[in-house]
Design an enzyme around this catalytic site. Structure first.
Site, PDB file in Angstrom:
ATOM      1  N   PHE A   1     -34.565 -19.570 -31.028  1.00  0.00           N
ATOM      2  CA  PHE A   1     -34.366 -19.202 -32.431  1.00  0.00           C
ATOM      3  C   PHE A   1     -35.029 -17.875 -32.780  1.00  0.00           C
ATOM      4  O   PHE A   1     -35.266 -17.579 -33.942  1.00  0.00           O
ATOM      5  CB  PHE A   1     -34.872 -20.303 -33.372  1.00  0.00           C
TER       6      PHE A   1
ATOM      7  N   THR B   1     -26.779 -21.792 -26.400  1.00  0.00           N
ATOM      8  CA  THR B   1     -25.695 -21.380 -27.286  1.00  0.00           C
ATOM      9  C   THR B   1     -24.323 -21.504 -26.650  1.00  0.00           C
ATOM     10  O   THR B   1     -23.320 -21.471 -27.346  1.00  0.00           O
ATOM     11  CB  THR B   1     -25.905 -19.927 -27.719  1.00  0.00           C
TER      12      THR B   1
ATOM     13  N   ALA C   1     -22.015 -12.637 -27.026  1.00  0.00           N
ATOM     14  CA  ALA C   1     -20.613 -12.855 -26.683  1.00  0.00           C
ATOM     15  C   ALA C   1     -19.845 -11.539 -26.679  1.00  0.00           C
ATOM     16  O   ALA C   1     -19.071 -11.261 -25.749  1.00  0.00           O
ATOM     17  CB  ALA C   1     -19.980 -13.842 -27.659  1.00  0.00           C
TER      18      ALA C   1
ATOM     19  N   ILE D   1     -12.563 -16.464 -31.721  1.00  0.00           N
ATOM     20  CA  ILE D   1     -13.431 -17.572 -31.325  1.00  0.00           C
ATOM     21  C   ILE D   1     -13.155 -17.896 -29.864  1.00  0.00           C
ATOM     22  O   ILE D   1     -12.026 -18.243 -29.494  1.00  0.00           O
ATOM     23  CB  ILE D   1     -13.195 -18.808 -32.214  1.00  0.00           C
TER      24      ILE D   1
ATOM     25  N   GLN E   1     -22.621 -24.123 -32.708  1.00  0.00           N
ATOM     26  CA  GLN E   1     -23.489 -23.066 -33.214  1.00  0.00           C
ATOM     27  C   GLN E   1     -23.566 -23.098 -34.741  1.00  0.00           C
ATOM     28  O   GLN E   1     -24.644 -22.975 -35.321  1.00  0.00           O
ATOM     29  CB  GLN E   1     -22.977 -21.708 -32.751  1.00  0.00           C
TER      30      GLN E   1
ATOM     31  N   LYS F   1     -17.149 -11.450 -32.884  1.00  0.00           N
ATOM     32  CA  LYS F   1     -18.221 -11.061 -33.807  1.00  0.00           C
ATOM     33  C   LYS F   1     -19.526 -11.814 -33.579  1.00  0.00           C
ATOM     34  O   LYS F   1     -20.586 -11.336 -33.983  1.00  0.00           O
ATOM     35  CB  LYS F   1     -17.764 -11.264 -35.249  1.00  0.00           C
ATOM     36  N   GLY F   2     -19.517 -12.962 -32.997  1.00  0.00           N
ATOM     37  CA  GLY F   2     -20.761 -13.692 -32.754  1.00  0.00           C
ATOM     38  C   GLY F   2     -21.040 -14.720 -33.826  1.00  0.00           C
ATOM     39  O   GLY F   2     -20.689 -14.552 -34.998  1.00  0.00           O
TER      40      GLY F   2
ATOM     41  N   GLU G   1     -26.056 -16.582 -35.794  1.00  0.00           N
ATOM     42  CA  GLU G   1     -26.778 -16.484 -37.056  1.00  0.00           C
ATOM     43  C   GLU G   1     -25.994 -16.945 -38.277  1.00  0.00           C
ATOM     44  O   GLU G   1     -26.557 -17.509 -39.216  1.00  0.00           O
ATOM     45  CB  GLU G   1     -27.234 -15.033 -37.294  1.00  0.00           C
TER      46      GLU G   1
END
Length: 745
Positions: A246, A473, A515, A635, A644, A707-708, A711
């Protein structure tokens, strides 16, 4: 070369799952070595002052205790660490344990007892006697408001607040509707399941193999080489598995420094593991005090916005986050002023914690927007759509893509938002008040320079490698999927190696960029392998692909096939054998587009809808339902992606209702430094979390359009919970976490 998406974009189980559930996966404290010694840290009993004496004689007299390291006998290290290639995590000079007699924060390490066994080291540590000259600690951020300052040097990678636009103060005064409120976010600690640990294996002649809990092995290697004046080729760092981070594992923590110092001093292998109590003696999400003022017309259209934040930092570093900038880009507003300051307190330096800055700043903004909705009588989602920003007005750029409008609409439909009554305390079930709240989420979409290798053998096996980390992740899995699709192989024929400085260098795992970065590097390396294999296939005698163009072939089923006539094909095995090589290999490096970075802003977005039920008499809050609608480009794995977002939502619920590191300002110590008293969400706290991914095409953010997701799941979640609690109870709590005493008080 045409590619098929047999795996990418589907729901795939983790390829590393079997290793984790069978115990084959090894973590930093589980590696062994011949002649391994064990170190136990002695923590300071005071928060501020000086050590006047250390009596280690009793510990040193215990049979099996090898040495007690203190500031008086610590091995020499480099004076400077300017060569430390810190990739993100906060830059600067990480605290060096045993550097001198000064005590600058509570729990500071004051000694390391090294022994032949962990039990002996722990017993020896209990015998070390330290005498202090104690000063009065200063840990109360509220009392340091007036001393807050604009940091003189900006942290690398952290954008300072943009220059004001328009006349925010004047427009605020003229606005028909005004909201001005202060908000507070408590200090939080990361609390991953795996404690921080380092096993340093002495290889002789000053060479080390280091097993460290770290989110980027290159970071650890660079730190060790810089501080201890070692050559990179003499330090190999390995961290294939991490039991949660984290952000706590972005920066090397002090157990690494102590373990390396002891190993070099004793010329033998040393392991140091921190206790759960000691996990509260380093980085954390900083307590932050914020004031948001909104000015709007009677229909809720923003005319002015100001956002001021003061965050705590240590006395020896200026830790910075992007806290207020989000308020300048999320909504259309012609007059904006943003201000971010720090105040020094006697704590350790804060650290990046999942969506650092955004969790804090977006919480204040989104609760303020909810307050504006009630001040104007406009539905909270309608208010956000009415102020929708088509461009990044803070940077003056277009977005690479933005499907936030679809997030609002699809999320609201899934949640049933149209059935919500506006008035607080207007919905109930029996003795429980029911509240529905919503908020927006936003996080930067990064891509970083990254390298990866691919190796294809005639037996149809593909080996991928890069040095980035998998924190749980799903990185192992998505990289394996990318490789399998790129060369048309069954996923079980592809293996991925991570977390080793011997592998091609990749950025540490953080910022939601893995990613996009390492995924694109793997894709590029696989394409290079494919081009080589195709070249072999074309040159084969009587090759069915002799006159084919690479752009017109497809890799599928272990074969290279002509797109217009799949019967014309060559197996990968035949092509490699024809090439006369044992394997086809490639290492490639990818970089973000500097032109796109200059022209566009890239963000992931979300809309979070929350239902809470509050016991009217007892004030107990239950989060019974969450819908998180996310726009994050392409995705890669629906299963790990959903996990996630769910994990982020759970952490957001924790921030909203439970998580708080409690400082006793008289002692300057965190009092709830254990899992018994530091509350995190457990299974009984978490109910229905529905995740939906909104379709979003982005051909500018990264080569893969990714994009990931690490978060974005947490951003906005706490605000949505807080807004739902207000809707249920009619009581606005502006200090996180929202605990029973604040609701009933």
């Amino acid at each position: 070369m045409a590619t098929t998406s047999l795996y990418v974009g589907t729901a795939q189980s983790r390829v590393d799952g079997p290793a984790k559930v069978t115990g084959a996966a090894k973590y930093a404290a589980e590696y062994t070595a011949p002649d391994l010694a064990y170190g136990v840290v002695v923590s300071s009993a005071i928060t501020k002052g000086r050590i006047t004496a250390i009596d280690a004689a009793a510990a040193q007299a215990v049979p099996g205790v090898i040495k007690v390291l203190t500031h008086e006998n610590r091995p020499r290290t480099a004076w400077l660490d300017y060569n430390y290639r810190d990739q993100v995590a906060p830059p600067g000079s990480p605290f060096r344990a045993l550097g001198g007699p000064e005590i600058v924060y509570g729990g500071q390490p004051v000694a390391l007892v090294v022994a032949e066994s962990f039990e002996l080291a722990r017993y020896g540590a209990s015998l070390v006697r330290v005498t202090y000259a104690e000063d009065v600690p200063n840990t109360d951020l509220e009392k340091n408001r007036e001393a807050a300052y604009v940091p003189p040097k900006k942290r690398s990678g952290i954008k300072p607040p943009p220059d004001p636009r328009g006349d925010a103060e004047g427009a605020l005064e003229r606005a028909p509707v005004r909201v001005r409120q202060s908000y507070k976010q408590a200090m939080e600690h990361h609390n991953p399941m795996e404690p921080h640990a380092s096993t340093v294996v002495w290889q002789g002649e000053g060479k080390l193999t280091v097993h460290d809990k770290i989110q980027g092995v290159n970071n650890t290697q660079a730190y060790i080489c810089s501080v201890f004046n070692l050559k990179p080729e003499d330090v190999r760092v390995i961290s294939p598995y991490i039991g949660g981070g984290f952000g706590s594992g972005l920066r090397p923590q002090y157990q690494l420094f102590l373990a390396v110092a002891a190993a070099l001093d004793l010329k033998r292998s040393v392991r140091v593991v921190l206790t759960r109590d000691q996990m509260f003696t380093f980085g954390y999400r900083p307590e932050t005090l914020q004031t948001v003022a909104l000015g709007a017309d009677a229909e809720g259209r923003l005319q002015a916005l100001t956002h001021d934040a003061i965050a705590g930092t240590s006395t020896f570093e200026d830790y910075q986050e992007t806290v207020v900038n989000w308020s300048g880009l999320l909504y259309h507003c012609p007059n904006v002023r943003l201000d971010y300051k720090l105040a020094k307190i006697d704590t350790y330096t804060p650290a990046d914690m999942r969506a650092p800055g955004a969790v804090t700043g977006v919480y204040a903004l989104e609760v303020a927007m909810d307050e504006l909705a009630y001040a104007t009588g406009v539905d909270p989602m309608t208010l956000r759509l009415r102020n929708y920003a088509e461009r990044d007005e803070g940077e003056g750029k277009d977005f690479t893509s933005k499907a936030l409008r679809a997030c609002y609409e699809e999320g609201a439909a899934r949640f049933g938002w149209e059935r919500r009554s506006m008035a607080p305390r207007s919905m109930r079930e029996g003795r429980e008040l029911v509240g529905w709240g919503m908020a927006t989420g936003v996080w930067e979409a990064y891509m970083m320079k990254s390298s990866a290798s691919a190796r294809l053998t005639p037996d149809g096996r593909l080996a991928l490698a890069c040095s980035t980390a998998d924190l749980g992740t799903g990185t192992y899995t998505i990289l394996t999927q990318i490789g399998a699709d790129a060369l048309g192989l069954p996923i079980e024929r592809v293996t991925t190696r991570l977390g080793d400085t011997a592998l091609p260098e990749a950025p540490l795992a953080g910022g939601s960029w893995t990613a996009a970065s390492s995924g694109s590097a793997v894709q590029s390396a696989c394409r290079s392998v494919a081009e080589q294999v195709f070249g072999f296939a074309r040159r084969m005698d009587d090759s069915p692909l002799a006159n084919a163009d690479f752009a017109h072939v497809t890799f599928a089923g272990g074969e290279i096939r002509l797109g217009s006539d799949p019967s014309r094909k060559v197996s990968l095995a035949d092509a490699i054998r024809a090439g006369g090589v044992e394997a086809v290999e490639a290492t490639e490096t990818v970089k973000p587009s500097m032109l796109n970075n200059l022209r566009y802003s890239a963000y992931t977005h979300s809309a979070v809808f929350v239902e809470v039920k509050v016991d009217e008499d007892l004030g107990v809050v239950r989060v019974t339902r969450v819908v998180s609608a996310v726009a994050a480009g392409r995705i890669l794995n629906l299963k790990t992606a959903r996990s996630q977002i769910m994990g982020g939502v759970v952490m957001g619920i924790g921030a909203a209702l439970e998580e708080e590191s409690m400082l006793d300002h008289t002692l300057g110590r965190i009092m709830n430094h254990n899992f018994g008293e530091y509350h995190v969400p457990v299974n009984a706290d978490i109910h229905d979390i529905d995740v939906l991914f909104v379709e979003e095409h982005d051909d500018k953010v990264s080569p893969m359009g990714v994009k990931g997701l690490g978060e974005i799941g947490i951003v906005g979640a706490a605000a949505a919970v807080a807004n739902a609690v207000f809707h249920a109870t009619g009581k606005r709590v502006r200090e996180l976490p929202i605990t029973i005493d604040k609701l009933l008080g």
